[in-house]
Design a protein around this motif. Structure first.
Motif, PDB file in Angstrom:
ATOM      1  N   GLN A 187       3.653   5.852  -0.840  1.00  0.00           N
ATOM      2  CA  GLN A 187       2.896   5.125   0.180  1.00  0.00           C
ATOM      3  C   GLN A 187       1.748   4.337  -0.430  1.00  0.00           C
ATOM      4  OE1 GLN A 187       2.525   7.403   4.205  1.00  0.00           O
ATOM      5  NE2 GLN A 187       2.508   8.929   2.585  1.00  0.00           N
ATOM      6  N   LEU A 188       1.041   4.977  -1.347  1.00  0.00           N
ATOM      7  CA  LEU A 188      -0.112   4.334  -1.969  1.00  0.00           C
ATOM      8  C   LEU A 188       0.284   3.080  -2.735  1.00  0.00           C
ATOM      9  CD1 LEU A 188      -3.201   4.763  -2.524  1.00  0.00           C
ATOM     10  CD2 LEU A 188      -2.511   5.853  -4.666  1.00  0.00           C
ATOM     11  N   LEU A 189       1.398   3.154  -3.446  1.00  0.00           N
ATOM     12  CA  LEU A 189       1.804   2.047  -4.306  1.00  0.00           C
ATOM     13  C   LEU A 189       2.586   0.958  -3.560  1.00  0.00           C
ATOM     14  CD1 LEU A 189       2.870   4.066  -7.486  1.00  0.00           C
ATOM     15  CD2 LEU A 189       0.675   2.975  -7.018  1.00  0.00           C
ATOM     16  N   ILE A 190       3.301   1.354  -2.505  1.00  0.00           N
ATOM     17  CA  ILE A 190       4.166   0.381  -1.825  1.00  0.00           C
ATOM     18  C   ILE A 190       3.463  -0.321  -0.669  1.00  0.00           C
ATOM     19  CG2 ILE A 190       5.203   1.796   0.008  1.00  0.00           C
ATOM     20  CD1 ILE A 190       7.127  -0.491  -2.399  1.00  0.00           C
ATOM     21  N   LEU A 191       2.366   0.262  -0.163  1.00  0.00           N
ATOM     22  CA  LEU A 191       1.712  -0.305   1.021  1.00  0.00           C
ATOM     23  C   LEU A 191       1.349  -1.786   0.872  1.00  0.00           C
ATOM     24  CD1 LEU A 191       0.570   0.069   3.866  1.00  0.00           C
ATOM     25  CD2 LEU A 191      -1.592   0.770   2.812  1.00  0.00           C
ATOM     26  N   PRO A 192       0.711  -2.213  -0.235  1.00  0.00           N
ATOM     27  CA  PRO A 192       0.368  -3.641  -0.338  1.00  0.00           C
ATOM     28  C   PRO A 192       1.591  -4.555  -0.269  1.00  0.00           C
ATOM     29  CG  PRO A 192      -0.797  -2.368  -2.005  1.00  0.00           C
ATOM     30  CD  PRO A 192       0.214  -1.456  -1.395  1.00  0.00           C
ATOM     31  N   LYS A 193       2.686  -4.131  -0.883  1.00  0.00           N
ATOM     32  CA  LYS A 193       3.898  -4.938  -0.868  1.00  0.00           C
ATOM     33  C   LYS A 193       4.457  -5.061   0.532  1.00  0.00           C
ATOM     34  CE  LYS A 193       8.557  -5.258  -2.829  1.00  0.00           C
ATOM     35  NZ  LYS A 193       9.552  -4.631  -3.725  1.00  0.00           N
ATOM     36  N   ILE A 194       4.536  -3.930   1.241  1.00  0.00           N
ATOM     37  CA  ILE A 194       5.072  -3.952   2.603  1.00  0.00           C
ATOM     38  C   ILE A 194       4.133  -4.694   3.542  1.00  0.00           C
ATOM     39  CG2 ILE A 194       5.627  -2.488   4.584  1.00  0.00           C
ATOM     40  CD1 ILE A 194       6.821  -0.468   2.727  1.00  0.00           C
TER      41      ILE A 194
END
Length: 199
Positions: A187-194
């Motif tokens: 969640q921490l790493l993918i949130l900006p992309k999503i």
């Protein structure tokens, strides 16, 4: 962020939780499950897999609740403490690290005759993993993201892990913390992309 992106984050995190819990669950009790695979007991394997997937969904939801709670707490922290928010988070991280060792040792070591080293090792391994994820987050964004990322990964993960900590049964401890750490990191790493997706 658009509602469809929130749904995407929710569903993909559920999938991450289900897959990671299934793998960890079979790995932890491989000695018990190995005969099922050797005998190709499909029904029994599928029933265990479905149970692990269900547990993984629960762990994933706990992880997501913790993530969204931290996003709220982080905003309040910035508003209240301003530039002192990062030092405050570091103090809390140190406090949680100490508590994870000391209070668990006080609560369980006397009855089980455990060594203090085992309690330090678990806390340290989790801490190192969280530092690695925080460093990756920092490279993806900026240097100011390190402390918040470390706080979320360590403090929030330990809070989410509390039900298993109370039981203090080895298989449950690992079955819960590993998927939680994986879901939290995801969640921490993918949130900006999503969040930046337009479609």
């Amino acid at each position: 962020m658009k509602s469809r992106n929130w749904v995407k984050l929710f569903l993909t995190t559920l999938l991450v939780g289900a897959i990671s819990t299934s793998i960890v669950g079979f790995a932890l009790k491989w000695s018990e499950y190995k005969p099922l695979f050797l005998n190709v007991d499909v029904i029994e394997i599928l029933s265990i897999l479905l149970w692990l997937i269900g547990v993984g969904f629960i762990f994933s939801i706990i992880s997501q609740m913790g993530f969204f709670a931290y996003l709220t707490v982080h905003r309040f922290g910035l508003g209240i403490f301003r530039k002192l928010w990062n030092p405050v988070q570091l103090v809390i991280i140190a406090f949680v690290f100490f508590d994870l060792i000391y209070f668990r040792y006080q609560a369980f070591a006397a009855d089980r005759g455990d060594s203090l080293i085992s309690y330090i090792t678990i806390a340290l391994v989790i801490f190192i993993y969280c530092i690695v994820i925080a460093l990756i987050k920092t490279k993806m964004t900026n240097k100011h993201a390190f402390v918040p990322a470390l706080f979320f990964m360590y403090v929030i993960s330990i809070i989410e892990w509390f039900p298993a900590l109370r039981v203090n049964e080895a298989s449950w401890l690992y079955l819960m913390i590993i998927p939680l750490l994986i879901c939290n990191a995801y969640q921490l790493l993918i949130l900006p992309k999503i969040a930046n997706e337009k479609s």
